[in-house]
Design an enzyme around this catalytic site. Structure first.
Site, PDB file in Angstrom:
ATOM      1  N   LEU A  81       0.830  -1.193   0.000  1.00  0.00           N
ATOM      2  CA  LEU A  81       0.000   0.000   0.000  1.00  0.00           C
ATOM      3  C   LEU A  81       0.870   1.251   0.000  1.00  0.00           C
ATOM      4  O   LEU A  81       1.822   1.348   0.768  1.00  0.00           O
ATOM      5  CB  LEU A  81      -0.906   0.021   1.237  1.00  0.00           C
ATOM      6  CG  LEU A  81      -1.774  -1.218   1.482  1.00  0.00           C
ATOM      7  CD1 LEU A  81      -2.567  -1.055   2.773  1.00  0.00           C
ATOM      8  CD2 LEU A  81      -2.701  -1.464   0.298  1.00  0.00           C
ATOM      9  N   PHE A  98       8.739   6.272 -10.074  1.00  0.00           N
ATOM     10  CA  PHE A  98       9.796   6.423  -9.069  1.00  0.00           C
ATOM     11  C   PHE A  98      11.121   6.903  -9.679  1.00  0.00           C
ATOM     12  O   PHE A  98      12.191   6.506  -9.253  1.00  0.00           O
ATOM     13  CB  PHE A  98      10.000   5.119  -8.293  1.00  0.00           C
ATOM     14  CG  PHE A  98       8.931   4.884  -7.257  1.00  0.00           C
ATOM     15  CD1 PHE A  98       9.146   5.193  -5.925  1.00  0.00           C
ATOM     16  CD2 PHE A  98       7.696   4.371  -7.626  1.00  0.00           C
ATOM     17  CE1 PHE A  98       8.154   5.003  -4.985  1.00  0.00           C
ATOM     18  CE2 PHE A  98       6.694   4.181  -6.693  1.00  0.00           C
ATOM     19  CZ  PHE A  98       6.928   4.496  -5.368  1.00  0.00           C
ATOM     20  N   GLY A 110      10.990   9.471   2.586  1.00  0.00           N
ATOM     21  CA  GLY A 110      10.759   9.416   4.025  1.00  0.00           C
ATOM     22  C   GLY A 110       9.658   8.423   4.321  1.00  0.00           C
ATOM     23  O   GLY A 110       9.471   7.447   3.596  1.00  0.00           O
ATOM     24  N   CYS A 145       8.062   3.345   5.792  1.00  0.00           N
ATOM     25  CA  CYS A 145       8.384   2.088   5.102  1.00  0.00           C
ATOM     26  C   CYS A 145       9.824   2.018   4.605  1.00  0.00           C
ATOM     27  O   CYS A 145      10.608   1.187   5.067  1.00  0.00           O
ATOM     28  CB  CYS A 145       7.418   1.872   3.939  1.00  0.00           C
ATOM     29  SG  CYS A 145       5.719   1.547   4.468  1.00  0.00           S
ATOM     30  N   LYS A 205      12.837   2.294   7.241  1.00  0.00           N
ATOM     31  CA  LYS A 205      12.803   1.178   8.194  1.00  0.00           C
ATOM     32  C   LYS A 205      13.060  -0.157   7.499  1.00  0.00           C
ATOM     33  O   LYS A 205      13.832  -0.989   8.002  1.00  0.00           O
ATOM     34  CB  LYS A 205      11.442   1.151   8.884  1.00  0.00           C
ATOM     35  CG  LYS A 205      11.212  -0.029   9.816  1.00  0.00           C
ATOM     36  CD  LYS A 205       9.880   0.088  10.535  1.00  0.00           C
ATOM     37  CE  LYS A 205       8.701  -0.054   9.622  1.00  0.00           C
ATOM     38  NZ  LYS A 205       8.520  -1.434   9.104  1.00  0.00           N
ATOM     39  N   ARG A 226       6.858  10.925   9.680  1.00  0.00           N
ATOM     40  CA  ARG A 226       7.987  10.063   9.992  1.00  0.00           C
ATOM     41  C   ARG A 226       9.047  10.152   8.895  1.00  0.00           C
ATOM     42  O   ARG A 226       8.761   9.948   7.733  1.00  0.00           O
ATOM     43  CB  ARG A 226       7.510   8.613  10.172  1.00  0.00           C
ATOM     44  CG  ARG A 226       6.717   8.401  11.454  1.00  0.00           C
ATOM     45  CD  ARG A 226       6.123   7.011  11.526  1.00  0.00           C
ATOM     46  NE  ARG A 226       5.029   6.838  10.580  1.00  0.00           N
ATOM     47  CZ  ARG A 226       4.290   5.735  10.494  1.00  0.00           C
ATOM     48  NH1 ARG A 226       4.531   4.709  11.302  1.00  0.00           N
ATOM     49  NH2 ARG A 226       3.311   5.656   9.618  1.00  0.00           N
TER      50      ARG A 226
END
Length: 514
Positions: free
Chosen positions: A157, A260, A268, A271, A274, A339
């Site tokens: 997602l 992309f 950022g 997903c 991390k 985040r």
């Protein structure tokens, strides 16, 4: 079908709401009673376009329930989705304590066969750890013979488009364990996802470890494309090329495509950073270093500083007395997620350099205030120079620069004349390459993009165009007036234009440091 979703964070809430929208009965479990109360009262813990309406509709029609009752959630359904958080541990690995706690909760209360679905993004081998945790819990109850099956069903997602991604998936990955229990689980999952496969088969069935690996590999590939283009954009700045034209030329190759490939201020969110850290940690534990992903993360870390450096290049490193307008705070449009947002790095650098910042974002105000309070815990007084405004144009009044950080749609077509008039210094630093450099330059704005230093050459091109126009005017005048008069009329017409351009340049440059 009856389905239980454990965890009402981003993934769990979207998954539960969308499955209810398809006609399933969904029980969403969360141990955070405050979040459960908020959802039951019609509130939303996250911003995601279209999600609130789906939740309201399905709650009203009785297909969607929110509760903190673990026993009731386990009894409700034979399919139990685990969609809890996997925050990064201190060493960069994924912290699985919430995943394993959810698995133990299911085993503690189950009395019949259950399909336990790992929806959270987890490292390779997690399904086996989940199964082990459940077996130990069942054995403690004397039910070691009670059957269950663990399925890996990673989510794909995109924040800001999650509802559409779930409802129109390009693939559904199912990691299935071998044996009878695995086949029983596969049948249940095929039935659940049947509505998505009516047009064509979207399900990709594989072993558990391959399914877990697929999620990390997908995010690593996308992050690599972003960092690759950002690094090329920085080189384009040095070489006088336009990365937007390069992107179009490269993306036209069907082997590469356009997705992309946009240069910008870095990635950022929750997903990519991390997941890449977790994958690198997994590789290290397996005795392999992922050199490409090391570089991807390092490029992204540096890229988040590029916008601030572009401000410093033009206004100097002492920004005391300067006002910077910021458009966009969330890490991407259509979300309030702060985040790892690039805006946090930009704000941090500019405030510590003495600037005042006026910022606008359509939805991220509350999350931004929380994030910045954490970022400036060591120097909270600096936040006195940071303010949020209700409208984008309020941010630019008497501003020395406008910095575009997030590509929200309502920033795409500003009134350039009003922008030029409102700003003290007409400097636009476009961190997402939203604008046409020619258009902004023609409006009297100084444009700085990412990988678009060829804009500096636009003035020469425009001067050549102006010369051609002057020649055309002179030719027309020459047909209508006698010799000396022709020259006077033509010189007057072209001279006025030259003075106007010179005055605009002088006004803009006078505000820049020597």
């Amino acid at each position: 079908m009856n389905v239980t979703i454990i965890g009402t964070g981003y993934v769990g809430l979207v998954t539960g709401a969308c499955l209810a929208e398809l006609g399933n009965n969904v029980f969403c479990l969360d141990l955070d009673q405050a979040k459960v109360d908020l959802l039951n009262a019609g509130g939303m813990p996250i911003y995601e376009p279209g999600l609130k309406e789906i939740i309201e509709r399905n709650v009203e029609e009785g297909r969607l329930t929110f509760s903190s009752d673990v026993a009731a959630s386990v009894a409700f359904a034979n399919i139990q989705f685990i969609a809890v958080g996997t925050p990064p541990d201190e060493d960069g690995s994924a912290d699985l304590k919430y995943v394993l706690a959810a698995a133990r909760g299911v085993a503690r209360h189950m009395t019949e066969f259950k399909v336990v679905v790992d929806k959270s993004t987890v490292p390779v081998g997690t399904a086996e750890m989940v199964a082990d945790a459940m077996r130990i819990e069942l054995a403690s109850r004397g039910l070691q013979e009670l059957a269950f099956s663990v399925v890996s069903n990673p989510e794909f997602l995109k924040e800001g488009a999650a509802v559409d991604d779930f409802m129109r998936p390009d693939r559904i990955v199912l990691g299935i364990e071998p044996g009878e229990a695995g086949q029983r689980a596969l049948a249940a999952m095929r039935e659940l996802y049947l509505p998505f496969n009516r047009n064509h088969e979207r399900t990709r069935v594989m072993d558990l470890r391959s399914a877990e690996f697929t999620k990390y590999a997908a995010n690593a590939m996308l992050a690599t494309r972003i960092s690759f283009m950002n690094e090329l954009a920085n080189l384009a700045d040095r070489m006088g090329a336009d990365i937007e034209l390069v992107r179009q030329g490269v993306g036209a190759d069907p082997r590469i495509g356009y997705s992309f490939l946009y240069a910008g201020a870095g990635y950022g969110g929750s997903c990519f950073p991390k997941d890449l850290d977790a994958l690198r940690r997994t590789a290290a534990e397996a005795g392999q270093r992922l050199h490409v992903l090391d570089a991807v993360q390092e490029v992204n870390r540096r890229q988040k500083n590029v916008l601030a450096e572009k401000v410093f290049d033009r206004l100097g490193r002492n920004l005391a007395g300067r006002t910077i307008a910021l458009w966009g705070l969330a890490f991407k449009p259509n979300t309030d997620d702060m985040r790892e947002a690039p805006s946090r790095e930009v704000i941090g650098a500019l405030l510590r350099a003495g600037a005042r910042i006026r910022a606008h974002d359509p939805v991220a105000y509350e999350q931004a205030e929380r994030a910045l309070a954490d970022d400036f815990a060591d120097a909270p007084a600096l936040l006195e120079n940071f303010s949020l405004v209700d409208k984008p144009m309020e941010a630019v009044v008497d501003a020395d620069a406008l910095v575009i950080v997030t590509e929200w749609k309502n920033y795409r077509s500003p009134n350039l004349a009003a922008l030029r008039k409102s700003m003290k210094l007409p400097l636009v630093i476009d961190g997402r390459n939203l604008y046409d450099p020619h258009q902004l330059t023609a409006a009297g704005l100084m444009y700085v993009g990412i990988g678009r230093s060829n804009v500096a050459m636009l003035r020469a091109a425009e001067e050549n165009q102006a010369i051609a126009e002057q020649m055309r005017l002179k030719a027309e005048v020459g047909l209508a007036a006698p010799g000396p008069e022709r020259a006077q009329v033509a010189d007057a017409a072209t001279g006025a234009e030259a003075i106007s351009v010179a005055e605009t340049d002088a006004q803009a440059e006078s505000a820049l440091p020597a």
